[in-house]
Design a protein around this motif. Structure first.
Motif, mmCIF file in Angstrom:
data_model
loop_
_atom_site.group_PDB
_atom_site.id
_atom_site.type_symbol
_atom_site.label_atom_id
_atom_site.label_comp_id
_atom_site.label_asym_id
_atom_site.label_seq_id
_atom_site.Cartn_x
_atom_site.Cartn_y
_atom_site.Cartn_z
ATOM 1 N N LEU A 1 0.755 -1.013 0.006
ATOM 2 C CA LEU A 1 0.384 -0.064 0.113
ATOM 3 C C LEU A 1 0.917 1.240 -0.038
ATOM 4 O O LEU A 1 0.609 2.122 -0.324
ATOM 5 C CB LEU A 1 -0.960 0.025 1.466
ATOM 6 C CG LEU A 1 -1.646 -0.654 1.269
ATOM 7 C CD1 LEU A 1 -2.487 -0.869 2.591
ATOM 8 C CD2 LEU A 1 -3.067 -0.697 0.229
ATOM 9 N N MET B 1 -6.497 5.468 3.502
ATOM 10 C CA MET B 1 -5.795 3.510 3.214
ATOM 11 C C MET B 1 -5.468 3.250 4.498
ATOM 12 O O MET B 1 -5.764 2.321 5.054
ATOM 13 C CB MET B 1 -4.976 3.462 1.989
ATOM 14 C CG MET B 1 -5.543 4.021 0.830
ATOM 15 S SD MET B 1 -6.924 2.663 0.554
ATOM 16 C CE MET B 1 -6.443 1.396 0.751
ATOM 17 N N TYR C 1 -6.854 -0.121 5.694
ATOM 18 C CA TYR C 1 -6.010 -1.542 6.801
ATOM 19 C C TYR C 1 -6.832 -1.996 7.705
ATOM 20 O O TYR C 1 -6.733 -3.021 8.120
ATOM 21 C CB TYR C 1 -4.838 -0.544 6.258
ATOM 22 C CG TYR C 1 -3.895 -2.042 6.700
ATOM 23 C CD1 TYR C 1 -4.659 -3.436 4.890
ATOM 24 C CD2 TYR C 1 -3.491 -2.622 7.365
ATOM 25 C CE1 TYR C 1 -3.619 -4.167 4.980
ATOM 26 C CE2 TYR C 1 -2.581 -3.581 7.769
ATOM 27 C CZ TYR C 1 -2.619 -4.356 6.333
ATOM 28 O OH TYR C 1 -1.798 -5.912 7.080
ATOM 29 N N TRP D 1 -8.608 -6.573 -1.150
ATOM 30 C CA TRP D 1 -7.850 -6.001 -1.934
ATOM 31 C C TRP D 1 -8.344 -6.341 -3.120
ATOM 32 O O TRP D 1 -7.449 -5.288 -4.096
ATOM 33 C CB TRP D 1 -6.712 -7.123 -2.035
ATOM 34 C CG TRP D 1 -5.705 -7.099 -0.724
ATOM 35 C CD1 TRP D 1 -5.673 -8.054 0.597
ATOM 36 C CD2 TRP D 1 -4.838 -6.141 -0.444
ATOM 37 N NE1 TRP D 1 -5.251 -7.591 1.485
ATOM 38 C CE2 TRP D 1 -4.038 -6.709 1.389
ATOM 39 C CE3 TRP D 1 -4.329 -5.199 -1.113
ATOM 40 C CZ2 TRP D 1 -3.079 -5.628 1.181
ATOM 41 C CZ3 TRP D 1 -3.541 -4.229 -0.979
ATOM 42 C CH2 TRP D 1 -3.128 -4.189 0.763
ATOM 43 N N VAL E 1 -9.417 -2.524 -3.758
ATOM 44 C CA VAL E 1 -8.552 -1.585 -3.868
ATOM 45 C C VAL E 1 -7.840 -1.606 -5.338
ATOM 46 O O VAL E 1 -7.523 -0.937 -5.887
ATOM 47 C CB VAL E 1 -7.403 -2.063 -2.648
ATOM 48 C CG1 VAL E 1 -6.025 -1.296 -2.951
ATOM 49 C CG2 VAL E 1 -7.638 -2.023 -1.802
ATOM 50 N N CYS F 1 -10.336 -0.194 -8.106
ATOM 51 C CA CYS F 1 -10.789 1.161 -7.163
ATOM 52 C C CYS F 1 -9.069 2.051 -8.600
ATOM 53 O O CYS F 1 -9.165 2.474 -8.997
ATOM 54 C CB CYS F 1 -10.657 1.972 -6.118
ATOM 55 S SG CYS F 1 -12.389 1.669 -4.767
ATOM 56 N N PHE G 1 -11.440 5.546 -2.382
ATOM 57 C CA PHE G 1 -11.216 4.747 -1.753
ATOM 58 C C PHE G 1 -11.579 5.418 -0.254
ATOM 59 O O PHE G 1 -11.888 4.278 0.667
ATOM 60 C CB PHE G 1 -8.727 4.842 -1.158
ATOM 61 C CG PHE G 1 -8.114 4.366 -2.076
ATOM 62 C CD1 PHE G 1 -8.723 3.323 -2.807
ATOM 63 C CD2 PHE G 1 -7.461 4.829 -2.889
ATOM 64 C CE1 PHE G 1 -7.597 1.828 -3.118
ATOM 65 C CE2 PHE G 1 -6.784 4.426 -4.034
ATOM 66 C CZ PHE G 1 -6.684 2.626 -4.125
ATOM 67 N N THR H 1 -16.728 -2.207 -4.757
ATOM 68 C CA THR H 1 -16.754 -2.765 -3.152
ATOM 69 C C THR H 1 -17.585 -3.282 -2.669
ATOM 70 O O THR H 1 -17.849 -4.790 -2.581
ATOM 71 C CB THR H 1 -16.494 -1.529 -2.361
ATOM 72 O OG1 THR H 1 -15.247 -0.642 -2.020
ATOM 73 C CG2 THR H 1 -15.857 -2.147 -0.844
#
Length: 291
Positions: free
Chosen positions: A19, A77, A81, A94, A97, A100, A139, A268
């Motif tokens: 990340l 993030m 996380y 993941w 992520v 996105c 995000f 998501t």
């Protein structure tokens, strides 16, 4: 007695490094790629391309612009996380992520181009666009959905609805105060509604508050990332939709931010649905191996 914090596992260390690598790419591109080369990858409204729509997201026009993107990326993030480390299955995080990162630059530029250039004709052909804020917004959408998923899974559907609704009300109230998107009268109405609702809740549940306080303290390790995530989403939302000029004299791209946030939410949600459907299909009696 305070409990000692557990050390990071090798997997968590690798994930954090991965990340952090995204922020590292932004920094390296800005400071070590020549401006003459970077200018070739800007998104130009007169000559839009899929490649430039994606590459422009990793370009910034100043150190302050870069610092803003990196700072908000780290905050959003980091919160997401920390929240998803409690998930039993972390593949959806993941996948979201990656989704996105891949889709947000393209979708935000597409909507920007369609509205600003084709529909409203507000930008000239030579106008360019760059910046990672659309992806950071995505995000933010990921974090919002992750909060709903975490709270619902841990504390039930009602708690999930209450949490997401509170975030929306808090974000709109903050936006009404900090931005010209909503008028001050709207801020007064929203804050009054919020204060009235909280007051009624306190009066109706006053005998239960000591019990809830003790429960919240016992659950503080699990509640802390949720509370932090809620605060981050509210503050982020209030900053994404500013319509006044920023310190460089340009308008913040409200359309791109809104599109990015919606893209992150949709990606998501779709990933979580796919994971749920896949998990259910593997749990069907006919799909189980008999030994």
């Amino acid at each position: 007695m305070s409990r000692r914090r557990e050390a990071l596992t090798p997997t968590q260390t690798a994930e954090i490094a991965l990340l952090s690598g995204v922020a590292g790419v932004l920094i390296v591109v800005h400071f070590f790629v020549p401006e003459s080369l970077r200018s070739q990858f800007l998104f130009t409204y007169g000559e839009p391309t899929v490649v430039s729509a994606w590459t422009a997201a990793f370009l910034h026009d100043s150190v302050s612009h870069l610092a803003s993107s990196v700072t908000w990326y780290a905050i959003v993030m980091g919160s997401a996380y920390a929240l998803t480390t409690t998930w039993e299955r972390r593949r959806p995080f993941w996948f979201a992520v990656v989704g996105c990162l891949v889709l947000a630059p393209l979708v935000t530029k597409l909507v920007d181009y369609w509205l600003l250039r084709l529909q409203w004709n507000l930008v000239a052909d030579a106008t360019t666009a760059r910046g990672f804020s659309g992806v950071v917004s995505a995000f933010g959408g990921l974090l919002y959905v992750s909060l709903a998923r975490t709270v619902t899974a841990r504390y039930g559907y009602a708690a999930g609805v209450a949490t997401t609704g509170t975030i929306v009300l808090g974000a709109l109230s903050a936006l009404a105060i900090t931005s010209a998107v909503l008028s001050p009268s709207v801020a007064v109405v929203l804050c009054t509604i919020a204060a009235f609702a909280i007051g009624i809740w306190i009066v109706r549940n006053r005998p239960k508050i000591p019990t809830w306080r003790a429960w919240a303290w016992s659950q503080r390790d699990g509640l802390l990332p949720i509370v932090v995530g809620c605060v981050v989403v509210v503050v982020l939302f209030s900053q994404l939709f500013q319509v006044q000029l920023d310190e460089t004299g340009r308008f913040v791209s409200v359309i791109a931010h809104g599109t990015g946030f919606a893209t992150g939410m949709i990606v998501t949600v779709l990933v979580l649905i796919a994971e749920y459907v896949g998990q259910r299909s593997t749990e069907k009696p006919g799909n189980r191996l008999v030994t």
